[in-house]
Design a protein around this motif. Structure first.
Motif, PDB file in Angstrom:
ATOM      1  N   THR A  71       0.829  -1.208   0.000  1.00  0.00           N
ATOM      2  CA  THR A  71       0.000   0.000   0.000  1.00  0.00           C
ATOM      3  C   THR A  71       0.864   1.258   0.000  1.00  0.00           C
ATOM      4  N   LYS A  75       6.489   3.585  -2.005  1.00  0.00           N
ATOM      5  CA  LYS A  75       6.329   4.967  -2.468  1.00  0.00           C
ATOM      6  C   LYS A  75       7.609   5.739  -2.178  1.00  0.00           C
ATOM      7  N   TYR A  77       8.189   8.503  -0.694  1.00  0.00           N
ATOM      8  CA  TYR A  77       8.397   9.049   0.664  1.00  0.00           C
ATOM      9  C   TYR A  77       8.810   7.984   1.663  1.00  0.00           C
ATOM     10  N   ARG A  78       8.630   6.722   1.305  1.00  0.00           N
ATOM     11  CA  ARG A  78       9.097   5.670   2.217  1.00  0.00           C
ATOM     12  C   ARG A  78      10.514   5.242   1.840  1.00  0.00           C
ATOM     13  N   TRP A 112       4.849   9.519  -8.497  1.00  0.00           N
ATOM     14  CA  TRP A 112       3.508   9.981  -8.101  1.00  0.00           C
ATOM     15  C   TRP A 112       3.671  11.390  -7.541  1.00  0.00           C
ATOM     16  N   TYR A 114       2.107  12.607  -5.155  1.00  0.00           N
ATOM     17  CA  TYR A 114       1.766  12.614  -3.737  1.00  0.00           C
ATOM     18  C   TYR A 114       2.734  11.690  -3.007  1.00  0.00           C
ATOM     19  N   ALA A 115       2.775  11.771  -1.690  1.00  0.00           N
ATOM     20  CA  ALA A 115       3.651  10.900  -0.901  1.00  0.00           C
ATOM     21  C   ALA A 115       5.110  11.032  -1.351  1.00  0.00           C
ATOM     22  N   ASN A 154       1.908   7.247 -11.796  1.00  0.00           N
ATOM     23  CA  ASN A 154       0.605   7.119 -11.153  1.00  0.00           C
ATOM     24  C   ASN A 154      -0.083   8.481 -11.151  1.00  0.00           C
ATOM     25  N   HIS A 233     -11.617   2.724  -7.938  1.00  0.00           N
ATOM     26  CA  HIS A 233     -12.227   3.081  -6.651  1.00  0.00           C
ATOM     27  C   HIS A 233     -13.664   3.439  -6.995  1.00  0.00           C
ATOM     28  N   GLU A 261      -6.702  -1.154  -7.919  1.00  0.00           N
ATOM     29  CA  GLU A 261      -7.032  -0.689  -6.560  1.00  0.00           C
ATOM     30  C   GLU A 261      -8.530  -0.800  -6.283  1.00  0.00           C
ATOM     31  N   TRP A 317      -7.780  -2.869  -2.990  1.00  0.00           N
ATOM     32  CA  TRP A 317      -7.012  -1.834  -2.263  1.00  0.00           C
ATOM     33  C   TRP A 317      -7.552  -1.754  -0.844  1.00  0.00           C
TER      34      TRP A 317
HETATM   35  O1  G3I Z   1       2.449   5.345   9.229  1.00  0.00           O
HETATM   36  C1  G3I Z   1       2.062   6.651   9.663  1.00  0.00           C
HETATM   37  C2  G3I Z   1       1.854   6.649  11.148  1.00  0.00           C
HETATM   38  O2  G3I Z   1       3.080   6.383  11.785  1.00  0.00           O
HETATM   39  C3  G3I Z   1       1.302   8.012  11.575  1.00  0.00           C
HETATM   40  O3  G3I Z   1       1.000   7.991  12.921  1.00  0.00           O
HETATM   41  C4  G3I Z   1       0.052   8.342  10.797  1.00  0.00           C
HETATM   42  C5  G3I Z   1      -0.491   9.729  11.113  1.00  0.00           C
HETATM   43  O4  G3I Z   1      -1.113  10.333  10.013  1.00  0.00           O
HETATM   44  O5  G3I Z   1       0.353   8.309   9.413  1.00  0.00           O
HETATM   45  C6  G3I Z   1       0.779   7.021   8.991  1.00  0.00           C
HETATM   46  O6  G3I Z   1       1.030   7.076   7.611  1.00  0.00           O
HETATM   47  C7  G3I Z   1      -0.107   7.175   6.797  1.00  0.00           C
HETATM   48  C8  G3I Z   1      -0.125   5.959   5.871  1.00  0.00           C
HETATM   49  O7  G3I Z   1      -1.157   6.086   4.928  1.00  0.00           O
HETATM   50  C9  G3I Z   1      -0.304   4.649   6.627  1.00  0.00           C
HETATM   51  O8  G3I Z   1      -1.546   4.627   7.265  1.00  0.00           O
HETATM   52  C10 G3I Z   1       0.011   8.442   5.970  1.00  0.00           C
HETATM   53  O9  G3I Z   1      -0.114   9.569   6.807  1.00  0.00           O
HETATM   54  C11 G3I Z   1      -1.059   8.475   4.913  1.00  0.00           C
HETATM   55  O10 G3I Z   1      -0.826   9.592   4.056  1.00  0.00           O
HETATM   56  C12 G3I Z   1      -1.002   7.211   4.088  1.00  0.00           C
HETATM   57  O11 G3I Z   1      -2.082   7.260   3.186  1.00  0.00           O
HETATM   58  C13 G3I Z   1      -1.970   6.423   2.047  1.00  0.00           C
HETATM   59  C14 G3I Z   1      -2.114   7.283   0.790  1.00  0.00           C
HETATM   60  O12 G3I Z   1      -2.162   6.461  -0.360  1.00  0.00           O
HETATM   61  C15 G3I Z   1      -0.916   8.223   0.638  1.00  0.00           C
HETATM   62  O13 G3I Z   1       0.282   7.518   0.468  1.00  0.00           O
HETATM   63  C16 G3I Z   1      -3.069   5.378   2.116  1.00  0.00           C
HETATM   64  O14 G3I Z   1      -2.778   4.473   3.176  1.00  0.00           O
HETATM   65  C17 G3I Z   1      -3.129   4.600   0.800  1.00  0.00           C
HETATM   66  O15 G3I Z   1      -4.258   3.747   0.803  1.00  0.00           O
HETATM   67  C18 G3I Z   1      -3.251   5.570  -0.359  1.00  0.00           C
HETATM   68  O16 G3I Z   1      -3.222   4.823  -1.548  1.00  0.00           O
HETATM   69  C19 G3I Z   1      -3.509   5.526  -2.747  1.00  0.00           C
HETATM   70  C20 G3I Z   1      -2.675   4.914  -3.851  1.00  0.00           C
HETATM   71  O17 G3I Z   1      -1.320   4.940  -3.499  1.00  0.00           O
HETATM   72  C21 G3I Z   1      -2.908   5.630  -5.184  1.00  0.00           C
HETATM   73  N1  G3I Z   1      -4.305   5.678  -5.521  1.00  0.00           N
HETATM   74  C22 G3I Z   1      -5.188   6.198  -4.482  1.00  0.00           C
HETATM   75  C23 G3I Z   1      -4.985   5.420  -3.184  1.00  0.00           C
HETATM   76  C24 G3I Z   1      -5.941   5.879  -2.120  1.00  0.00           C
HETATM   77  O18 G3I Z   1      -5.697   7.228  -1.763  1.00  0.00           O
END
Ligand code: G3I
Length: 358
Positions: A71, A75, A77-78, A112, A114-115, A154, A233, A261, A317
């Protein structure tokens, strides 16, 4: 800039359950999981740390799926959070888990908007071009032979309509960054399948047209692109006829088609964080049956519209209502997946399985 790869730990694994894909011996065997019922790969998006620490989730993952996507752990940012370093620990752990359980690993996502790591924002154009090239080259090389396919780019299109998204990459490098990304990925792993992935293209036909125009122009420039990802989605109010037509148009390219997804909500939203409408506040058995019928239809549409040799598969997803990203992101209640809060199979699970041709 040269990256100093942090070492691939990849050994966080404690998994010990064998892949439960052995057919039951009763006379009319039930498929053990979706992976056994499908003529193409069925994927799940996972957070490896959660899967390794939650036995029930781990059993679902290994029973149901033949393909995995991380998930968040692949990315930018990781992997590239600290400037000049790459950290593959969680990504390697996911890849090792997939290999151990005989699953295909899919990479999401190289580029991408984002992230992203914060330091990207200040990079001048030429520095960004070099960074992007080195990043893709190093990451794809690192996983060469272990990742079957990548979302190379993406969401390069705007949320709605067929225009380009005003991302940091587009703003500084124009559309050239897309060709650069695909060519770099191809050089780093000539066998990996390379995808362009986007959302809303099953309901916004102008956006799909923009995507297909872009794909045509990339192919005309001999950019190595192998597939199109439809995030799907989906919303219960979506028109399934449009879903069918859009998939048919994409399949006509002859490229691989990945439903990358999948989830299916009752409510709606404006595509922005916090932008859910939350009209539907409780789910009834009748609604779950309607959702099951829709999951069945969606699986059927994929089977019917995408020729077998273009079926890269369908990936969920988040696959439990307990863990779905929808609730937190859009700030609304919903029940978008095929497993419920207690991680039991929902009517939607069986509907989807019927749609696979059971
Ligand atoms: O792991 C940290 C945690 O330590 C912290 O306490 C918490 C506080 O906000 O954040 C956690 O990280 C979050 C992560 O998900 C894990 O839960 C990030 O803030 C959050 O931004 C991240 O969101 C993800 C998002 O993409 C951005 O990367 C979603 O899980 C993920 O489902 C979503 O996936 C995207 C696909 O990549 C692209 N298409 C759309 C899809 C849904 O938005």
């Amino acid at each position: 800039m040269r990256f100093l790869p942090l070492l691939c730990i990849g050994t966080l694994l404690t998994c010990n359950s064998p892949t439960p894909d052995t057919a039951p011996t009763t006379e009319a065997p039930e498929p053990a999981g979706l992976r056994d019922a499908a003529p193409f790969p069925i994927g799940g998006a996972i957070n490896i740390r959660q899967v390794l620490s939650d036995e029930q989730l781990r059993d679902i993952t290994t029973t149901e799926f033949s393909s995995l996507t991380s998930t968040n752990d692949m990315k930018m940012y990781r992997i590239a959070d600290t400037e000049g370093e790459l950290d593959f620990a969680r990504a390697d752990s996911t890849v090792a888990f997939a290999a151990e359980h005989g699953m295909r690993m899919f990479g999401h996502a190289l580029v991408w908007h984002y992230a992203l790591p914060d330091y990207i924002a200040d990079m001048p154009a030429e520095e960004l071009r070099i960074f992007l090239t080195e990043y893709i080259d190093t990451v794809v090389t690192h996983f060469r032979g272990r990742i079957d396919g990548w979302d190379v780019v993406n969401e390069v299109l705007d949320t709605k309509g067929g225009g380009m998204r005003d991302s940091p990459f587009y703003e500084k490098l124009g559309t050239d960054y897309i060709g650069l990304a695909f060519r770099t990925a191809r050089r780093a792993d000539p066998d990996a399948k390379l995808f362009i992935n986007d959302f809303g293209t099953e309901r916004d036909t102008a956006k799909l047209s923009g995507l297909l125009r872009l794909v045509d122009s990339l192919r005309a420039e001999e950019v190595p692109i192998d597939g199109i990802g439809f995030q799907w989605h989906q919303q219960m109010r979506d028109d399934t006829n449009t879903v069918r037509q859009t998939l048919r148009r994409a399949a006509a390219t002859g490229l691989l088609i990945h439903i990358s997804e999948l989830d299916l909500i009752f409510n709606t939203h404006n595509d922005e964080a916090g932008g859910g409408t939350d009209d539907v506040q409780a789910v009834t058995p009748a609604m779950l049956e309607e959702q099951a019928e829709r999951f069945e239809t969606l699986a059927r549409i994929y089977r019917e519209e995408v020729p077998a040799d273009q079926q890269y598969g369908i990936t969920f997803w988040d696959f439990t209502d307990r863990d779905t990203w929808i609730r937190g992101f859009f700030d609304m209640g919903d029940w978008p997946t095929v497993f419920d809060e207690e991680l039991a199979r929902k009517p939607g699970y069986y509907g989807f399985r019927r749609g696979l041709g059971e």
